[in-house]
Design a protein around this motif. Structure first.
Motif, PDB file in Angstrom:
ATOM      1  N   SER A  15      78.383 132.945  94.773  1.00 55.49           N
ATOM      2  CA  SER A  15      78.792 133.047  96.180  1.00 55.49           C
ATOM      3  C   SER A  15      77.598 133.186  97.117  1.00 55.49           C
ATOM      4  O   SER A  15      77.659 133.883  98.124  1.00 55.49           O
ATOM      5  CB  SER A  15      79.745 134.231  96.393  1.00 55.49           C
ATOM      6  OG  SER A  15      80.837 134.161  95.521  1.00 55.49           O
ATOM      7  N   ARG A  29      83.907 125.520 102.272  1.00 56.44           N
ATOM      8  CA  ARG A  29      84.188 126.864 102.780  1.00 56.44           C
ATOM      9  C   ARG A  29      84.367 127.782 101.580  1.00 56.44           C
ATOM     10  O   ARG A  29      85.033 127.427 100.615  1.00 56.44           O
ATOM     11  CB  ARG A  29      85.477 126.888 103.599  1.00 56.44           C
ATOM     12  CG  ARG A  29      85.485 125.959 104.781  1.00 56.44           C
ATOM     13  CD  ARG A  29      85.318 126.735 106.069  1.00 56.44           C
ATOM     14  NE  ARG A  29      85.509 125.888 107.220  1.00 56.44           N
ATOM     15  CZ  ARG A  29      84.510 125.306 107.875  1.00 56.44           C
ATOM     16  NH1 ARG A  29      83.285 125.459 107.466  1.00 56.44           N
ATOM     17  NH2 ARG A  29      84.740 124.572 108.945  1.00 56.44           N
ATOM     18  N   THR A  31      84.698 132.207 100.506  1.00 55.07           N
ATOM     19  CA  THR A  31      84.702 133.622 100.859  1.00 55.07           C
ATOM     20  C   THR A  31      84.432 134.419  99.592  1.00 55.07           C
ATOM     21  O   THR A  31      84.715 133.971  98.476  1.00 55.07           O
ATOM     22  CB  THR A  31      86.051 134.068 101.470  1.00 55.07           C
ATOM     23  OG1 THR A  31      87.089 133.859 100.514  1.00 55.07           O
ATOM     24  CG2 THR A  31      86.361 133.316 102.749  1.00 55.07           C
ATOM     25  N   SER A  32      83.875 135.597  99.794  1.00 53.92           N
ATOM     26  CA  SER A  32      83.575 136.463  98.654  1.00 53.92           C
ATOM     27  C   SER A  32      83.598 137.914  99.112  1.00 53.92           C
ATOM     28  O   SER A  32      83.693 138.196 100.303  1.00 53.92           O
ATOM     29  CB  SER A  32      82.203 136.110  98.068  1.00 53.92           C
ATOM     30  OG  SER A  32      81.177 136.380  99.013  1.00 53.92           O
ATOM     31  N   HIS A  33      83.503 138.794  98.166  1.00 50.03           N
ATOM     32  CA  HIS A  33      83.397 140.214  98.471  1.00 50.03           C
ATOM     33  C   HIS A  33      82.367 140.825  97.526  1.00 50.03           C
ATOM     34  O   HIS A  33      82.022 140.238  96.498  1.00 50.03           O
ATOM     35  CB  HIS A  33      84.750 140.919  98.349  1.00 50.03           C
ATOM     36  CG  HIS A  33      85.271 140.988  96.944  1.00 50.03           C
ATOM     37  ND1 HIS A  33      85.963 139.957  96.350  1.00 50.03           N
ATOM     38  CD2 HIS A  33      85.196 141.971  96.015  1.00 50.03           C
ATOM     39  CE1 HIS A  33      86.294 140.299  95.119  1.00 50.03           C
ATOM     40  NE2 HIS A  33      85.841 141.526  94.886  1.00 50.03           N
ATOM     41  N   ASP A  52      85.987 134.729  96.100  1.00 50.47           N
ATOM     42  CA  ASP A  52      87.414 134.865  96.402  1.00 50.47           C
ATOM     43  C   ASP A  52      88.048 133.494  96.577  1.00 50.47           C
ATOM     44  O   ASP A  52      89.031 133.175  95.927  1.00 50.47           O
ATOM     45  CB  ASP A  52      87.635 135.701  97.662  1.00 50.47           C
ATOM     46  CG  ASP A  52      87.257 137.151  97.480  1.00 50.47           C
ATOM     47  OD1 ASP A  52      87.451 137.695  96.375  1.00 50.47           O
ATOM     48  OD2 ASP A  52      86.746 137.747  98.438  1.00 50.47           O
TER      49      ASP A  52
END
Length: 106
Positions: A15, A29, A31-33, A52
């Motif tokens: 990521s 696109r 998303t990650s955490h 994510d």
């Protein structure tokens, strides 16, 4: 080497977002955490990104391969044939499931 669709090797993705930043059409696109790893005794805790969502918009993609070339972990690879036409633009948004390599390797 067949230059068609792009596959995501999810286990290799960190990521880092280099693919999304370097894409000339901004078709990627993600998303990650952040998650904290359990440290070994005496070591300090570390954090790492966890993927994510990951989506490629094939209506924007030029199949240039910049994302593949720039990925430092080789998480993006050339797949099989180009993505077929779709009835709507929404059908050209492929997420993690559609970007995963098939059992046959392509």
């Amino acid at each position: 080497m067949i230059h068609g669709s792009i596959h995501l090797l999810e286990e290799k993705c960190t990521s880092c977002m280099i693919c999304a930043r370097e894409c000339p059409t901004w078709c990627i696109r993600l998303t990650s955490h952040m998650e904290q790893t359990v440290p070994a005794p005496g070591a300090r805790p570390r954090t790492h990104n966890v993927l994510d969502t990951f989506t490629i918009d094939w209506s924007l993609c030029m199949y240039c391969g910049v994302c593949i070339e720039q990925c430092p972990t080789d998480a993006l690879v050339w797949g099989g044939a180009h993505v077929p036409p779709a009835d709507s633009l929404a059908d050209l948004l492929h997420g993690r499931d559609e970007l995963a390599p098939t059992e046959g390797g392509g």
